[in-house]
Design a protein around this motif. Structure first.
Motif, mmCIF file in Angstrom:
data_model
loop_
_atom_site.group_PDB
_atom_site.id
_atom_site.type_symbol
_atom_site.label_atom_id
_atom_site.label_comp_id
_atom_site.label_asym_id
_atom_site.label_seq_id
_atom_site.Cartn_x
_atom_site.Cartn_y
_atom_site.Cartn_z
ATOM 1 N N PHE A 51 0.626 -1.149 0.131
ATOM 2 C CA PHE A 51 0.017 -0.311 -0.053
ATOM 3 C C PHE A 51 0.557 0.822 -0.186
ATOM 4 N N ASP A 52 0.845 2.624 -0.727
ATOM 5 C CA ASP A 52 1.591 3.469 -1.249
ATOM 6 C C ASP A 52 0.554 4.815 -0.329
ATOM 7 N N GLY A 53 -0.416 4.457 0.730
ATOM 8 C CA GLY A 53 -1.089 5.517 0.774
ATOM 9 C C GLY A 53 -1.944 5.339 0.425
ATOM 10 N N VAL A 54 -2.254 5.511 -0.958
ATOM 11 C CA VAL A 54 -3.738 5.888 -1.488
ATOM 12 C C VAL A 54 -3.867 4.741 -2.180
ATOM 13 N N HIS A 55 -3.212 3.892 -3.041
ATOM 14 C CA HIS A 55 -3.504 2.881 -3.537
ATOM 15 C C HIS A 55 -2.186 0.815 -3.465
ATOM 16 N N ARG A 56 -3.530 0.154 -3.514
ATOM 17 C CA ARG A 56 -2.645 -0.889 -3.417
ATOM 18 C C ARG A 56 -2.090 -1.469 -4.272
ATOM 19 N N HIS A 57 -1.190 -2.218 -4.151
ATOM 20 C CA HIS A 57 -0.733 -2.429 -5.402
ATOM 21 C C HIS A 57 -0.629 -3.972 -5.442
ATOM 22 N N LEU A 58 -0.655 -4.776 -6.350
ATOM 23 C CA LEU A 58 -1.184 -6.028 -6.012
ATOM 24 C C LEU A 58 -0.482 -7.396 -7.468
ATOM 25 N N SER A 59 0.550 -8.207 -7.279
ATOM 26 C CA SER A 59 1.265 -8.668 -7.965
ATOM 27 C C SER A 59 1.197 -9.928 -8.493
ATOM 28 N N THR A 60 0.658 -10.262 -9.464
ATOM 29 C CA THR A 60 -0.259 -11.759 -9.939
ATOM 30 C C THR A 60 0.788 -11.561 -11.382
ATOM 31 N N PRO A 61 1.023 -13.852 -11.676
ATOM 32 C CA PRO A 61 1.230 -14.127 -12.269
ATOM 33 C C PRO A 61 0.543 -12.835 -13.765
ATOM 34 N N GLN A 62 0.175 -12.812 -13.971
ATOM 35 C CA GLN A 62 0.272 -11.495 -14.762
ATOM 36 C C GLN A 62 0.216 -10.471 -15.000
ATOM 37 N N GLY A 63 0.674 -9.814 -13.971
ATOM 38 C CA GLY A 63 0.946 -7.994 -14.385
ATOM 39 C C GLY A 63 0.477 -8.185 -12.898
ATOM 40 N N THR A 64 0.600 -6.690 -12.554
ATOM 41 C CA THR A 64 0.946 -5.474 -11.247
ATOM 42 C C THR A 64 -0.883 -5.213 -11.578
ATOM 43 N N LEU A 65 -1.127 -5.099 -10.961
ATOM 44 C CA LEU A 65 -3.053 -4.628 -11.012
ATOM 45 C C LEU A 65 -2.938 -3.003 -10.122
ATOM 46 N N LYS A 66 -3.637 -1.992 -9.664
ATOM 47 C CA LYS A 66 -3.454 -1.036 -9.150
ATOM 48 C C LYS A 66 -4.699 -0.671 -8.328
ATOM 49 N N ALA A 67 -5.083 -0.679 -7.265
ATOM 50 C CA ALA A 67 -6.536 -0.297 -6.737
ATOM 51 C C ALA A 67 -6.569 1.122 -6.131
ATOM 52 N N LEU A 68 -7.624 1.602 -6.031
ATOM 53 C CA LEU A 68 -7.314 3.143 -5.419
ATOM 54 C C LEU A 68 -8.225 2.453 -3.781
ATOM 55 N N VAL A 69 -7.971 2.307 -3.011
ATOM 56 C CA VAL A 69 -8.475 2.966 -1.905
ATOM 57 C C VAL A 69 -9.725 3.557 -1.440
ATOM 58 N N VAL A 70 -11.260 3.369 -1.975
ATOM 59 C CA VAL A 70 -11.859 4.364 -1.429
ATOM 60 C C VAL A 70 -13.122 3.932 -0.411
ATOM 61 N N THR A 71 -13.241 3.618 1.023
ATOM 62 C CA THR A 71 -13.386 3.082 1.514
ATOM 63 C C THR A 71 -12.643 2.669 2.593
ATOM 64 N N LYS A 72 -12.094 2.681 4.161
ATOM 65 C CA LYS A 72 -11.878 1.292 5.509
ATOM 66 C C LYS A 72 -12.609 1.904 5.935
ATOM 67 N N ASP A 73 -13.492 1.579 6.564
ATOM 68 C CA ASP A 73 -14.245 1.957 7.126
ATOM 69 C C ASP A 73 -14.373 1.025 8.343
ATOM 70 N N ASP A 74 -13.736 1.092 9.391
ATOM 71 C CA ASP A 74 -13.926 0.447 11.089
ATOM 72 C C ASP A 74 -14.527 -0.111 11.599
ATOM 73 N N GLU A 75 -15.578 0.741 11.653
ATOM 74 C CA GLU A 75 -16.748 0.897 12.568
ATOM 75 C C GLU A 75 -18.133 -0.263 11.302
ATOM 76 N N LEU A 76 -18.264 -0.307 10.667
ATOM 77 C CA LEU A 76 -18.923 -0.760 9.707
ATOM 78 C C LEU A 76 -18.414 -2.311 8.967
ATOM 79 N N ARG A 77 -16.648 -2.295 9.453
ATOM 80 C CA ARG A 77 -15.866 -3.391 8.968
ATOM 81 C C ARG A 77 -16.879 -3.424 6.940
ATOM 82 N N ARG A 78 -16.142 -2.068 6.683
ATOM 83 C CA ARG A 78 -16.278 -2.416 4.698
ATOM 84 C C ARG A 78 -14.530 -2.040 4.245
ATOM 85 N N PHE A 79 -15.112 -2.431 3.716
ATOM 86 C CA PHE A 79 -13.813 -2.072 2.414
ATOM 87 C C PHE A 79 -14.488 -2.099 1.265
ATOM 88 N N GLN A 80 -13.811 -0.900 0.253
ATOM 89 C CA GLN A 80 -14.308 -0.858 -1.107
ATOM 90 C C GLN A 80 -12.890 0.017 -1.526
#
Length: 131
Positions: A39-68
């Motif tokens: 995690f670079d502070g804004v995006h999660r970077h995921l390495s897979t056998p097919q390449g790298t995916l970049k995902a913007l973290v939209v929501t991390k709500d610890d009270e609701l336990r919801r991650f988007q």
């Protein structure tokens, strides 16, 4: 738009499940397609056998336990819209994990469906072997 929803029940406290699923360092332990993640502070970077995916973290709500998150790079064709959601809900003496995806173009749906299906199965395996 294609909407996909998967769920599994695990015999673990929701707070523990939440802590594991939102820790980027544990993703390779429960999501079979991911070899490395950071995690670079804004995006999660995921390495897979097919390449790298970049995902913007939209929501991390610890009270609701919801991650988007939104994939913004790395899928095999341009993404018009994507929203992935992980909800961790109390379920008796354990937890229910609901993992959903909304995606456009619909041609990406089979790729996402296969990967997230493996991910939800990986969540069940992880918590069955890490009491």
């Amino acid at each position: 738009m294609t909407t996909l929803r998967f769920d599994t029940r695990v015999e673990q406290d929701p707070d523990r499940v939440w802590a594991v699923l939102t820790d980027v360092n544990t993703i390779p332990q429960w999501f079979p397609a991911v070899r490395e993640a950071y995690f670079d502070g804004v995006h999660r970077h995921l390495s897979t056998p097919q390449g790298t995916l970049k995902a913007l973290v939209v929501t991390k709500d610890d009270e609701l336990r919801r991650f988007q998150y939104r994939f913004v790079e790395g899928l095999p064709e341009p993404i018009e819209f994507h929203l992935g959601t992980i909800d961790v809900l109390p379920d008796g003496d354990g937890s229910r994990v609901v993992y959903s995806q909304e995606i456009l173009p619909e041609s990406l749906a089979p790729i996402v469906e296969r990967a997230v299906g493996e991910g939800i199965a990986g969540i069940a395996r992880y918590f069955a072997t890490h009491p």
